[in-house]
Motif scaffolding. Structure first.
Motif, PDB file in Angstrom:
ATOM      1  N   PHE A 173     -75.238 -54.415  36.553  1.00 30.60           N
ATOM      2  CA  PHE A 173     -75.259 -55.205  37.780  1.00 30.60           C
ATOM      3  C   PHE A 173     -76.704 -55.506  38.142  1.00 30.60           C
ATOM      4  CE2 PHE A 173     -71.021 -53.541  38.431  1.00 30.60           C
ATOM      5  CZ  PHE A 173     -70.381 -54.524  39.159  1.00 30.60           C
ATOM      6  N   ILE A 174     -76.943 -56.701  38.636  1.00 25.63           N
ATOM      7  CA  ILE A 174     -78.199 -57.026  39.301  1.00 25.63           C
ATOM      8  C   ILE A 174     -77.807 -57.503  40.690  1.00 25.63           C
ATOM      9  CG2 ILE A 174     -80.177 -58.580  39.430  1.00 25.63           C
ATOM     10  CD1 ILE A 174     -80.234 -58.664  36.402  1.00 25.63           C
ATOM     11  N   TYR A 175     -78.346 -56.823  41.689  1.00 26.03           N
ATOM     12  CA  TYR A 175     -78.073 -57.186  43.079  1.00 26.03           C
ATOM     13  C   TYR A 175     -79.256 -57.969  43.626  1.00 26.03           C
ATOM     14  CZ  TYR A 175     -74.205 -53.911  42.818  1.00 26.03           C
ATOM     15  OH  TYR A 175     -73.051 -53.264  42.460  1.00 26.03           O
ATOM     16  N   VAL A 176     -78.937 -59.038  44.343  1.00 27.22           N
ATOM     17  CA  VAL A 176     -79.972 -59.872  44.951  1.00 27.22           C
ATOM     18  C   VAL A 176     -79.778 -59.859  46.464  1.00 27.22           C
ATOM     19  CG1 VAL A 176     -80.216 -61.341  42.912  1.00 27.22           C
ATOM     20  CG2 VAL A 176     -78.600 -61.986  44.705  1.00 27.22           C
ATOM     21  N   ASP A 177     -80.830 -60.238  47.175  1.00 23.24           N
ATOM     22  CA  ASP A 177     -80.751 -60.299  48.635  1.00 23.24           C
ATOM     23  C   ASP A 177     -79.703 -61.306  49.084  1.00 23.24           C
ATOM     24  OD1 ASP A 177     -82.763 -58.412  48.983  1.00 23.24           O
ATOM     25  OD2 ASP A 177     -84.345 -59.933  49.060  1.00 23.24           O
ATOM     26  N   LYS A 178     -79.243 -61.115  50.304  1.00 27.85           N
ATOM     27  CA  LYS A 178     -78.314 -62.072  50.907  1.00 27.85           C
ATOM     28  C   LYS A 178     -79.005 -63.423  50.995  1.00 27.85           C
ATOM     29  CE  LYS A 178     -76.435 -58.571  53.984  1.00 27.85           C
ATOM     30  NZ  LYS A 178     -76.180 -58.203  55.371  1.00 27.85           N
ATOM     31  N   GLY A 179     -78.201 -64.459  51.007  1.00 22.97           N
ATOM     32  CA  GLY A 179     -78.767 -65.797  51.168  1.00 22.97           C
ATOM     33  C   GLY A 179     -78.261 -66.746  50.123  1.00 22.97           C
ATOM     34  N   ALA A 180     -78.301 -68.001  50.487  1.00 21.98           N
ATOM     35  CA  ALA A 180     -77.811 -69.049  49.597  1.00 21.98           C
ATOM     36  C   ALA A 180     -78.610 -69.089  48.302  1.00 21.98           C
ATOM     37  CB  ALA A 180     -77.889 -70.400  50.304  1.00 21.98           C
ATOM     38  N   ASP A 181     -77.907 -69.120  47.214  1.00 29.64           N
ATOM     39  CA  ASP A 181     -78.463 -69.363  45.877  1.00 29.64           C
ATOM     40  C   ASP A 181     -79.294 -68.227  45.285  1.00 29.64           C
ATOM     41  OD1 ASP A 181     -77.259 -71.898  45.963  1.00 29.64           O
ATOM     42  OD2 ASP A 181     -79.010 -72.744  46.972  1.00 29.64           O
ATOM     43  N   GLY A 182     -79.376 -67.089  45.936  1.00 31.07           N
ATOM     44  CA  GLY A 182     -80.147 -65.976  45.380  1.00 31.07           C
ATOM     45  C   GLY A 182     -79.634 -65.537  44.022  1.00 31.07           C
ATOM     46  N   ALA A 183     -78.314 -65.393  43.904  1.00 29.34           N
ATOM     47  CA  ALA A 183     -77.738 -64.992  42.619  1.00 29.34           C
ATOM     48  C   ALA A 183     -77.954 -66.083  41.568  1.00 29.34           C
ATOM     49  CB  ALA A 183     -76.249 -64.688  42.781  1.00 29.34           C
ATOM     50  N   ASP A 184     -77.851 -67.331  41.995  1.00 27.86           N
ATOM     51  CA  ASP A 184     -78.026 -68.440  41.046  1.00 27.86           C
ATOM     52  C   ASP A 184     -79.426 -68.433  40.443  1.00 27.86           C
ATOM     53  OD1 ASP A 184     -75.513 -69.104  41.913  1.00 27.86           O
ATOM     54  OD2 ASP A 184     -76.158 -70.854  43.053  1.00 27.86           O
ATOM     55  N   TYR A 185     -80.440 -68.299  41.283  1.00 24.73           N
ATOM     56  CA  TYR A 185     -81.817 -68.303  40.779  1.00 24.73           C
ATOM     57  C   TYR A 185     -82.088 -67.099  39.880  1.00 24.73           C
ATOM     58  CZ  TYR A 185     -82.607 -72.065  44.110  1.00 24.73           C
ATOM     59  OH  TYR A 185     -82.527 -73.246  44.801  1.00 24.73           O
ATOM     60  N   ARG A 186     -81.480 -65.982  40.198  1.00 26.39           N
ATOM     61  CA  ARG A 186     -81.678 -64.794  39.359  1.00 26.39           C
ATOM     62  C   ARG A 186     -81.010 -64.977  37.999  1.00 26.39           C
ATOM     63  NH1 ARG A 186     -83.676 -59.576  40.296  1.00 26.39           N
ATOM     64  NH2 ARG A 186     -83.890 -58.683  38.231  1.00 26.39           N
ATOM     65  N   ILE A 187     -79.842 -65.604  37.988  1.00 23.36           N
ATOM     66  CA  ILE A 187     -79.176 -65.882  36.716  1.00 23.36           C
ATOM     67  C   ILE A 187     -80.045 -66.803  35.867  1.00 23.36           C
ATOM     68  CG2 ILE A 187     -77.215 -67.063  35.638  1.00 23.36           C
ATOM     69  CD1 ILE A 187     -75.502 -65.896  37.972  1.00 23.36           C
ATOM     70  N   VAL A 188     -80.605 -67.839  36.470  1.00 25.52           N
ATOM     71  CA  VAL A 188     -81.484 -68.753  35.731  1.00 25.52           C
ATOM     72  C   VAL A 188     -82.652 -67.970  35.130  1.00 25.52           C
ATOM     73  CG1 VAL A 188     -83.066 -70.715  35.945  1.00 25.52           C
ATOM     74  CG2 VAL A 188     -80.816 -70.813  37.032  1.00 25.52           C
ATOM     75  N   LYS A 189     -83.186 -67.037  35.880  1.00 25.16           N
ATOM     76  CA  LYS A 189     -84.319 -66.225  35.404  1.00 25.16           C
ATOM     77  C   LYS A 189     -83.911 -65.290  34.264  1.00 25.16           C
ATOM     78  CE  LYS A 189     -87.571 -62.708  36.901  1.00 25.16           C
ATOM     79  NZ  LYS A 189     -87.889 -61.736  37.915  1.00 25.16           N
ATOM     80  N   GLU A 190     -82.725 -64.704  34.363  1.00 31.95           N
ATOM     81  CA  GLU A 190     -82.280 -63.677  33.412  1.00 31.95           C
ATOM     82  C   GLU A 190     -81.630 -64.231  32.148  1.00 31.95           C
ATOM     83  OE1 GLU A 190     -82.629 -60.309  33.696  1.00 31.95           O
ATOM     84  OE2 GLU A 190     -83.707 -60.563  35.593  1.00 31.95           O
ATOM     85  N   ILE A 191     -81.193 -65.474  32.173  1.00 29.14           N
ATOM     86  CA  ILE A 191     -80.372 -66.003  31.086  1.00 29.14           C
ATOM     87  C   ILE A 191     -81.138 -66.046  29.771  1.00 29.14           C
ATOM     88  CG2 ILE A 191     -80.839 -68.488  31.221  1.00 29.14           C
ATOM     89  CD1 ILE A 191     -77.390 -66.869  31.216  1.00 29.14           C
ATOM     90  N   LYS A 192     -80.408 -65.794  28.687  1.00 32.18           N
ATOM     91  CA  LYS A 192     -80.985 -65.840  27.343  1.00 32.18           C
ATOM     92  C   LYS A 192     -80.145 -66.775  26.485  1.00 32.18           C
ATOM     93  CE  LYS A 192     -82.596 -61.098  27.664  1.00 32.18           C
ATOM     94  NZ  LYS A 192     -82.316 -59.728  27.345  1.00 32.18           N
ATOM     95  N   GLU A 193     -80.775 -67.355  25.483  1.00 28.16           N
ATOM     96  CA  GLU A 193     -80.079 -68.237  24.561  1.00 28.16           C
ATOM     97  C   GLU A 193     -78.834 -67.541  24.014  1.00 28.16           C
ATOM     98  OE1 GLU A 193     -81.179 -70.298  20.347  1.00 28.16           O
ATOM     99  OE2 GLU A 193     -82.722 -70.378  21.906  1.00 28.16           O
ATOM    100  N   ASN A 194     -77.748 -68.284  23.890  1.00 23.92           N
ATOM    101  CA  ASN A 194     -76.450 -67.837  23.375  1.00 23.92           C
ATOM    102  C   ASN A 194     -75.623 -67.015  24.360  1.00 23.92           C
ATOM    103  OD1 ASN A 194     -76.774 -69.135  20.861  1.00 23.92           O
ATOM    104  ND2 ASN A 194     -78.036 -67.433  20.161  1.00 23.92           N
ATOM    105  N   ASP A 195     -76.115 -66.774  25.571  1.00 22.42           N
ATOM    106  CA  ASP A 195     -75.286 -66.118  26.577  1.00 22.42           C
ATOM    107  C   ASP A 195     -74.132 -67.043  26.956  1.00 22.42           C
ATOM    108  OD1 ASP A 195     -76.877 -63.835  26.706  1.00 22.42           O
ATOM    109  OD2 ASP A 195     -77.895 -64.440  28.561  1.00 22.42           O
ATOM    110  N   MET A 196     -73.086 -66.452  27.505  1.00 18.75           N
ATOM    111  CA  MET A 196     -71.991 -67.219  28.093  1.00 18.75           C
ATOM    112  C   MET A 196     -71.947 -66.873  29.570  1.00 18.75           C
ATOM    113  SD  MET A 196     -68.880 -67.264  25.439  1.00 18.75           S
ATOM    114  CE  MET A 196     -69.130 -67.788  23.761  1.00 18.75           C
ATOM    115  N   VAL A 197     -71.882 -67.893  30.401  1.00 19.08           N
ATOM    116  CA  VAL A 197     -71.933 -67.714  31.849  1.00 19.08           C
ATOM    117  C   VAL A 197     -70.607 -68.140  32.451  1.00 19.08           C
ATOM    118  CG1 VAL A 197     -73.139 -68.369  33.966  1.00 19.08           C
ATOM    119  CG2 VAL A 197     -74.417 -68.187  31.813  1.00 19.08           C
ATOM    120  N   ILE A 198     -70.135 -67.358  33.409  1.00 15.44           N
ATOM    121  CA  ILE A 198     -68.929 -67.703  34.150  1.00 15.44           C
ATOM    122  C   ILE A 198     -69.333 -67.910  35.596  1.00 15.44           C
ATOM    123  CG2 ILE A 198     -66.671 -66.939  34.954  1.00 15.44           C
ATOM    124  CD1 ILE A 198     -68.139 -65.718  31.675  1.00 15.44           C
ATOM    125  N   THR A 199     -69.133 -69.147  36.087  1.00 14.45           N
ATOM    126  CA  THR A 199     -69.492 -69.492  37.455  1.00 14.45           C
ATOM    127  C   THR A 199     -68.599 -70.620  37.939  1.00 14.45           C
ATOM    128  OG1 THR A 199     -71.274 -70.146  38.961  1.00 14.45           O
ATOM    129  CG2 THR A 199     -71.284 -71.143  36.772  1.00 14.45           C
TER     130      THR A 199
END
Length: 149
Positions: A47-73
């Motif tokens: 798990f990666i927990y992010v602060d409350k607020g709009a788009d916090g999880a989204d920006y963290r996913i963009v930062k953490e993503i690696k080639e060949n990952d599969m994302v569910i959103t």
């Protein structure tokens, strides 16, 4: 390859975790601290927990993503940010986000937002059913089996 879940509001977390177990894949759930849990999970799940607020999880996913990952959103905006990163992105209804379709999805989202701002009512999503869950699992299972070959 990892399975990455935009955890805020995802109705298929358990199904993705089970598929991660079945196929020996790490699973990453990025979610706000509002969804913090002390539940015990297997070692392949992070798990990666992010602060409350709009788009916090989204920006963290963009930062953490690696080639060949599969994302569910279910977030079209996040999907549009990820399309150029050599990952596959799926909605919990089983549909894959593609460069050819993302513009129309974003336009629909924009128009709906404008209508709501103007005080008009728009339809919300239908309740997520057991059949929807099974459909998603079937689609992602097929994709994973094709990807792992």
């Amino acid at each position: 390859m990892r399975l990455v879940i935009d955890g805020d509001g995802s109705p298929v977390k358990d199904e993705v975790v089970e598929l991660g177990r079945k196929y020996g894949l790490p699973v990453l759930i990025v979610t706000s601290v509002d969804h913090f849990t002390t539940k015990e999970y297997p070692d392949f799940l992070t798990f990666i927990y992010v602060d409350k607020g709009a788009d916090g999880a989204d920006y963290r996913i963009v930062k953490e993503i690696k080639e060949n990952d599969m994302v569910i959103t279910q977030d079209y905006g996040l999907a549009s940010l990820l399309l150029g990163k050599k990952v596959r992105i799926f909605h919990h209804n089983g549909k894959e986000y593609l460069p050819e379709t993302i513009d129309s999805l974003l336009t629909q989202r924009y128009i709906g937002g404008q209508m709501r701002k103007a005080g008009k009512r728009t339809k919300g999503p239908k309740p997520f059913t057991k059949a929807d869950r099974e459909h998603f699992t079937k689609i992602l299972t097929k994709v994973l089996e094709e990807s792992i070959k």
